[in-house]
Enzyme design. Structure first.
Site, PDB file in Angstrom:
ATOM      1  N   LYS A  77       0.837  -1.200   0.000  1.00 50.07           N
ATOM      2  CA  LYS A  77       0.000   0.000   0.000  1.00 50.07           C
ATOM      3  C   LYS A  77       0.875   1.254   0.000  1.00 50.07           C
ATOM      4  CE  LYS A  77      -3.809   2.164   2.603  1.00 50.07           C
ATOM      5  NZ  LYS A  77      -4.717   2.016   3.753  1.00 50.07           N
ATOM      6  N   SER A 149      -9.535   2.501   2.706  1.00 50.06           N
ATOM      7  CA  SER A 149      -8.563   3.227   1.920  1.00 50.06           C
ATOM      8  C   SER A 149      -7.585   2.344   1.156  1.00 50.06           C
ATOM      9  CB  SER A 149      -7.762   4.151   2.852  1.00 50.06           C
ATOM     10  OG  SER A 149      -7.055   3.383   3.833  1.00 50.06           O
ATOM     11  N   SER A 173     -10.674   0.132   6.618  1.00 50.76           N
ATOM     12  CA  SER A 173      -9.912   0.165   5.367  1.00 50.76           C
ATOM     13  C   SER A 173      -9.310  -1.156   4.936  1.00 50.76           C
ATOM     14  CB  SER A 173      -8.802   1.215   5.464  1.00 50.76           C
ATOM     15  OG  SER A 173      -9.365   2.504   5.551  1.00 50.76           O
TER      16      SER A 173
END
Length: 431
Positions: A77, A149, A173
């Site tokens: 990420k 996210s 998330s």
């Protein structure tokens, strides 16, 4: 080469370590899938094919002992610092930013032999302003959000570009993108994986986790990163005997649509058919107000965490993120301390209440992934568990509207990660 989709992460690492599988050939297959699918999905913020292939070649030719993730393609990420790739945190403020060091969890993955094709898309500073990623499960001619996210990590696994990817959760998330994209998402007990080198949003809540195709892949990967052999084997335990599982519909059950209610019912009936004791689980009174407490803590801590950017480059924030920080400033110290106190009281009460259960089943989302890429969905069913700090495993259970995935959260007591993963694996096999 096509990625061997039926090969688990543990078997991939074992075959590469023994020379039966080439890390370079595997990465070539991974990159071919990315080239085919990512123009539509847009899961990657940054790709470095040559560096990934170079790392894989070195792994194939090295005579040194290989780690537990040897040659495994791993998505990172873009909230996590990488010394050899840009890290932009989903914000134009950090365009082209090059950290000097890897985040701790990235450094550990390198040590274990994982190979990184690149950085996956995150929403702006891991909040609610979406990135460019499209849900790979979207029906033809439609765009559905992948959630946030950790949008790119969930989408990359769902699209078969990588078998496993790292994400973070501060509200929902990991669980929400896993649910929308139809993959397994594992959020460990808060604090079990290190946050060093990851852009802070809310330190009381930020948690590193894993997206994978199966519960075993998630448990094995996270266990390797934690240097925890028992966790690596959590899903390898023999069939569980007498189980007691609770159903926690949460205070927000009225917001669950027919698909989510059906997913919970499928999980319950599947377990009951195997003789599992399933009981309704009522949250302790001390847990009332946890959702608002999570919102207050997250916003207040974020306002503090982004003070430097607010002073140096406030125009770089999206309007949505600017409003989020303003809301955090409005919380105030008194309300913030009250929310922290409530959380501590609730954690103690919840640990006592859940002690008689092996795990709980709860909703993951209101329903399937919403239409459109302008928002990432509501984490309403995740906030409470994130604040309690419990381990959560999202498990797909079937399909809902638009033939999009739907599933449930398996959770339990803090630090009962092995038991929660074992129950999730048991349910996964039954389904």
């Amino acid at each position: 080469m096509t990625y061997p989709i039926n090969l688990s992460v543990r078997d991939t690492a074992l075959q590469i370590s023994s020379g039966r599988l080439s890390a370079e050939a595997l990465m070539l297959g991974c990159l071919a899938t990315i080239a085919e699918r990512d123009p539509d999905v847009r899961a990657w913020q940054h790709l470095d094919a040559q560096a990934a292939l170079g790392t894989a070649r070195l792994l194939d030719t090295s005579n040194q002992p290989k780690g537990g993730l040897a040659g495994v393609p791993l998505g990172i990420k873009d909230l996590m610092d990488t010394a050899d790739m840009p890290t932009e945190y989903g914000s134009s403020i950090y365009a082209g930013h090059r950290p000097k060091l890897d985040a701790a969890v990235v450094a550990k993955a390198r040590t274990l032999g994982a190979v990184f094709p690149g950085k996956t898309v995150t929403t702006e500073f891991a909040t609610f302003h979406p990135g460019k990623t499209r849900n790979p499960r979207s029906p033809a001619g439609a765009n559905h959000t992948p959630g946030g996210s950790s949008s790119g990590s969930a989408a990359a696994v769902a699209a078969g570009m990588v078998p496993v990817a790292l994400g973070t959760q501060t509200a929902g998330s990991i669980v929400r993108p896993a649910a929308y994209c139809g993959v397994v998402g594992y959020k460990p007990t808060h604090g079990l994986l290190p946050l060093a080198g990851i852009k802070p949003l809310s330190p009381s809540l930020d948690t590193v986790g894993v997206f994978a195709r199966t519960v075993d892949d998630a448990a094995y990967t996270a266990g390797a990163l934690m240097s925890d052999p028992a966790l690596m084997e959590a899903a390898q335990q023999p069939a569980i005997g007498s189980l007691k599982v609770g159903v926690c519909r949460t205070p927000h059950w009225q917001r669950a649509d027919e698909d989510t209610r059906a997913a919970v019912q499928v999980a319950v009936q599947t377990l009951q058919k195997q003789g599992v004791q399933v009981h309704e689980f009522e949250l302790p009174t001390a847990c009332e107000g946890l959702t608002q407490a999570q919102i207050d803590i997250m916003a207040f801590e974020a306002a503090a965490a982004f003070e430097a950017e607010a002073q140096s480059n406030p125009s770089g924030f999206s309007p949505a993120f600017a409003r989020f920080l303003q809301a955090g400033q409005a919380v105030g110290a008194v309300r913030f301390r009250a929310a922290l106190a409530l959380a501590e009281e609730a954690r103690t009460a919840f640990q006592c209440a859940v002690a008689g259960f092996d795990a709980l089943i709860a909703p993951s989302t209101e329903g399937v992934a919403p239409v459109g890429l302008e928002a990432t969905g509501d984490p309403i069913f995740c906030r409470m568990w994130t604040l309690l700090g419990t381990p959560c495993v999202h498990l797909p259970t079937g399909l809902g509207a638009y033939n999009l995935p739907v599933g449930v959260t398996v959770t339990g007591a803090r630090y009962a990660d092995i038991r929660v993963l074992a129950v999730a694996h048991h349910l996964e096999n039954l389904l």
